[in-house]
Design a protein around this motif. Structure first.
Motif, mmCIF file in Angstrom:
data_model
loop_
_atom_site.group_PDB
_atom_site.id
_atom_site.type_symbol
_atom_site.label_atom_id
_atom_site.label_comp_id
_atom_site.label_asym_id
_atom_site.label_seq_id
_atom_site.Cartn_x
_atom_site.Cartn_y
_atom_site.Cartn_z
ATOM 1 N N GLU A 82 0.197 -9.002 2.465
ATOM 2 C CA GLU A 82 -0.162 -7.760 3.169
ATOM 3 C C GLU A 82 0.976 -7.305 4.074
ATOM 4 O O GLU A 82 1.312 -6.115 4.115
ATOM 5 C CB GLU A 82 -1.414 -7.968 4.031
ATOM 6 C CG GLU A 82 -2.712 -7.739 3.330
ATOM 7 C CD GLU A 82 -3.874 -7.816 4.295
ATOM 8 O OE1 GLU A 82 -4.591 -6.809 4.412
ATOM 9 O OE2 GLU A 82 -4.062 -8.862 4.934
ATOM 10 N N GLY A 85 3.474 -5.491 2.341
ATOM 11 C CA GLY A 85 3.026 -4.259 1.703
ATOM 12 C C GLY A 85 2.714 -4.403 0.227
ATOM 13 O O GLY A 85 2.615 -3.418 -0.495
ATOM 14 N N ALA A 88 -3.316 -5.151 -0.371
ATOM 15 C CA ALA A 88 -4.149 -4.598 0.701
ATOM 16 C C ALA A 88 -5.536 -5.218 0.586
ATOM 17 O O ALA A 88 -5.998 -5.515 -0.516
ATOM 18 C CB ALA A 88 -4.236 -3.085 0.575
ATOM 19 N N THR A 104 -1.001 -3.387 -4.422
ATOM 20 C CA THR A 104 -0.474 -2.052 -4.119
ATOM 21 C C THR A 104 0.527 -1.637 -5.196
ATOM 22 O O THR A 104 0.977 -2.468 -5.993
ATOM 23 C CB THR A 104 0.232 -2.034 -2.748
ATOM 24 O OG1 THR A 104 1.383 -2.884 -2.822
ATOM 25 C CG2 THR A 104 -0.700 -2.483 -1.628
ATOM 26 N N GLU A 106 3.564 -0.844 -4.625
ATOM 27 C CA GLU A 106 4.784 -1.584 -4.286
ATOM 28 C C GLU A 106 4.707 -3.014 -4.822
ATOM 29 O O GLU A 106 5.684 -3.548 -5.355
ATOM 30 C CB GLU A 106 4.984 -1.586 -2.773
ATOM 31 C CG GLU A 106 6.269 -2.226 -2.327
ATOM 32 C CD GLU A 106 6.447 -2.208 -0.815
ATOM 33 O OE1 GLU A 106 7.295 -2.997 -0.336
ATOM 34 O OE2 GLU A 106 5.758 -1.446 -0.117
#
Length: 153
Positions: A82, A85, A88, A104, A106
């Motif tokens: 997390e 990034g 999540a 995510t 990314e």
């Protein structure tokens, strides 16, 4: 107290070869992922499991089972992801007590890059050094081991 069923010389040789090879391979895979992509093997496995899930999302309890991690360890690993990034966390729709982990965009992009290098390393140091018939035997053998261990969890 009963006497243990000691390993004979051939069993001892094979057991030690497994231990040495698996420890060295796991270390190599972990170092490779860290140096090239900043991921541990455990983090990589979580990203893979999430990428394969519907909507790239799983309940944390399911993810812990799939990634063969305790819920506590998984929680710490997901927290690191997390912070980067890559993952999540959110609530599970109707079940407000449950928590989902979601890959995510990314995280998915990093996984795509890391997977290319990882599969090359797996192929070079595992797949390509084992005779195809032996590889099938390894798959059968460790499928049986995984099944047996799962029964005691």
């Amino acid at each position: 107290m009963t006497e243990p069923r000691w390993l004979d010389a051939a069993q001892q040789r094979d057991w030690r070869a497994y231990i040495e090879g698996s420890v060295r391979l796991a270390d190599l895979l972990d170092r490779d992922l860290k140096s090239k992509h900043g991921l541990s093997t455990a983090e990589y496995e979580i990203l893979v499991r999430l990428s394969e899930a519907p909507d790239r999302r799983l309940r944390m309890a399911e993810l812990a089972e799939f990634a063969s991690q305790s819920r506590s360890r998984l929680s710490h690993t997901v927290a690191r992801l997390e912070c980067k990034g890559l993952v999540a966390r959110g609530t599970c729709g109707a079940d407000k007590r449950g928590v989902n982990a979601e890959l995510t965009d990314e995280g998915f992009a990093l996984l795509e890059r890391a997977a290319r290098d990882h599969v090359a390393t797996v192929r070079e140091f595992f797949i390509d050094v084992i005779d195809p018939d032996d590889l099938k035997a390894v798959g059968r053998a460790f499928g049986a081991v995984a099944e047996r261990v799962a029964k005691v969890r």
